[in-house]
Design an enzyme around this catalytic site. Structure first.
Site, mmCIF file in Angstrom:
data_model
loop_
_atom_site.group_PDB
_atom_site.id
_atom_site.type_symbol
_atom_site.label_atom_id
_atom_site.label_comp_id
_atom_site.label_asym_id
_atom_site.label_seq_id
_atom_site.Cartn_x
_atom_site.Cartn_y
_atom_site.Cartn_z
ATOM 1 N N LEU A 72 0.886 -1.155 0.000
ATOM 2 C CA LEU A 72 0.000 0.000 0.000
ATOM 3 C C LEU A 72 0.927 1.208 0.000
ATOM 4 O O LEU A 72 1.711 1.384 0.917
ATOM 5 C CB LEU A 72 -0.894 -0.002 1.246
ATOM 6 C CG LEU A 72 -1.987 1.060 1.308
ATOM 7 C CD1 LEU A 72 -2.976 0.892 0.160
ATOM 8 C CD2 LEU A 72 -2.726 0.984 2.636
ATOM 9 N N ASP A 73 0.869 1.984 -1.056
ATOM 10 C CA ASP A 73 1.819 3.082 -1.238
ATOM 11 C C ASP A 73 1.924 3.964 -0.003
ATOM 12 O O ASP A 73 0.973 4.108 0.762
ATOM 13 C CB ASP A 73 1.407 3.944 -2.427
ATOM 14 C CG ASP A 73 1.420 3.184 -3.727
ATOM 15 O OD1 ASP A 73 2.316 2.339 -3.908
ATOM 16 O OD2 ASP A 73 0.530 3.430 -4.551
ATOM 17 N N MET A 74 3.084 4.598 0.132
ATOM 18 C CA MET A 74 3.347 5.485 1.256
ATOM 19 C C MET A 74 2.303 6.599 1.347
ATOM 20 O O MET A 74 1.901 7.000 2.439
ATOM 21 C CB MET A 74 4.748 6.077 1.086
ATOM 22 C CG MET A 74 5.272 6.801 2.273
ATOM 23 S SD MET A 74 7.012 7.184 2.013
ATOM 24 C CE MET A 74 7.133 8.647 2.999
ATOM 25 N N SER A 111 -0.805 6.392 0.426
ATOM 26 C CA SER A 111 -2.144 5.837 0.583
ATOM 27 C C SER A 111 -2.324 5.409 2.034
ATOM 28 O O SER A 111 -1.350 5.206 2.758
ATOM 29 C CB SER A 111 -2.340 4.637 -0.347
ATOM 30 O OG SER A 111 -2.217 5.034 -1.693
ATOM 31 N N ARG A 129 0.327 1.339 -8.005
ATOM 32 C CA ARG A 129 -0.458 2.577 -8.028
ATOM 33 C C ARG A 129 -1.668 2.494 -8.965
ATOM 34 O O ARG A 129 -2.066 3.456 -9.606
ATOM 35 C CB ARG A 129 0.438 3.770 -8.378
ATOM 36 C CG ARG A 129 1.580 3.944 -7.365
ATOM 37 C CD ARG A 129 2.484 5.115 -7.656
ATOM 38 N NE ARG A 129 1.861 6.400 -7.425
ATOM 39 C CZ ARG A 129 1.677 6.969 -6.227
ATOM 40 N NH1 ARG A 129 2.052 6.341 -5.138
ATOM 41 N NH2 ARG A 129 1.124 8.149 -6.128
#
Length: 193
Positions: A54-56, A58, A153
């Site tokens: 889970l992206d930084m 997000s 992403r």
């Protein structure tokens, strides 16, 4: 914030549901010159690893486990485990944009699988720190978007492809596991079923 460290049980797979705050790296270590917050700052359990990323930038549900098979079942796109996101977008999602997301959009790495998407009222979420950038001249709206793959992403790229840049992205659900009852930075154990 950090609970006491504990060892995984050998008898059954451990599964941890974690509400990852904005700005936290989705891994336990950071080798950058200026260290950033990582999972280790929140989850003091040895031997667990993220099942998916889970992206930084997000927020929301991350699953951590000590079981390689369970990790693969959750993270591998071949298993088509659904992930549901609450997405704040810039712009007004018209029927054409929603239809494009529902049927699949073509990204640089190929077409996406069809998604389930619906406009929703602004959800009752915690305030984001830092707050999103809001432009008074451009409306924003919320969508509930469910996908069954997990490219890099992907949700942000999908909404951008239909002219709706993502302002805030919160993963609410993975499979049957949800964020319900977890504040940012909190975690709890869950059944691995």
């Amino acid at each position: 914030m950090l609970a006491h460290a504990r060892e995984p049980c050998q008898n059954h797979p451990m599964l941890i549901l974690f509400n990852k705050p904005f700005g936290v790296l989705p891994q336990f270590t950071d080798n950058s010159a200026a260290p950033r917050p990582t999972l280790a700052d929140y989850v003091a359990v040895r031997g667990v690893y993220p099942a998916g990323r889970l992206d930084m930038d997000s927020e929301g549900l991350m699953l951590l486990t000590d079981d390689g098979r369970l990790q693969a079942r959750i993270a591998d796109p071949r298993h088509k485990m659904e992930k549901t996101y609450l997405v704040q977008v810039e712009g007004d999602p018209d029927q054409d944009a929603l239809r494009a997301l529902q049927t699949g959009v073509t990204l640089k790495d190929g077409p996406t699988r069809p998604a389930r998407v619906e406009p929703i009222d602004a959800p009752d979420l915690w305030p984001r720190d830092p707050p999103i950038r809001v432009r008074k001249s451009v409306p924003d709206h919320w969508l509930r978007l469910t996908i069954s793959e997990g490219r890099n992403r992907q949700v942000r790229r999908m909404t951008a492809a239909v002219g709706l840049p993502t302002l805030r992205l919160v993963r609410w659900q993975v499979g049957n596991w949800t964020l319900d009852g977890l504040a940012p930075g909190q975690w709890r154990e869950a059944g691995a079923d």
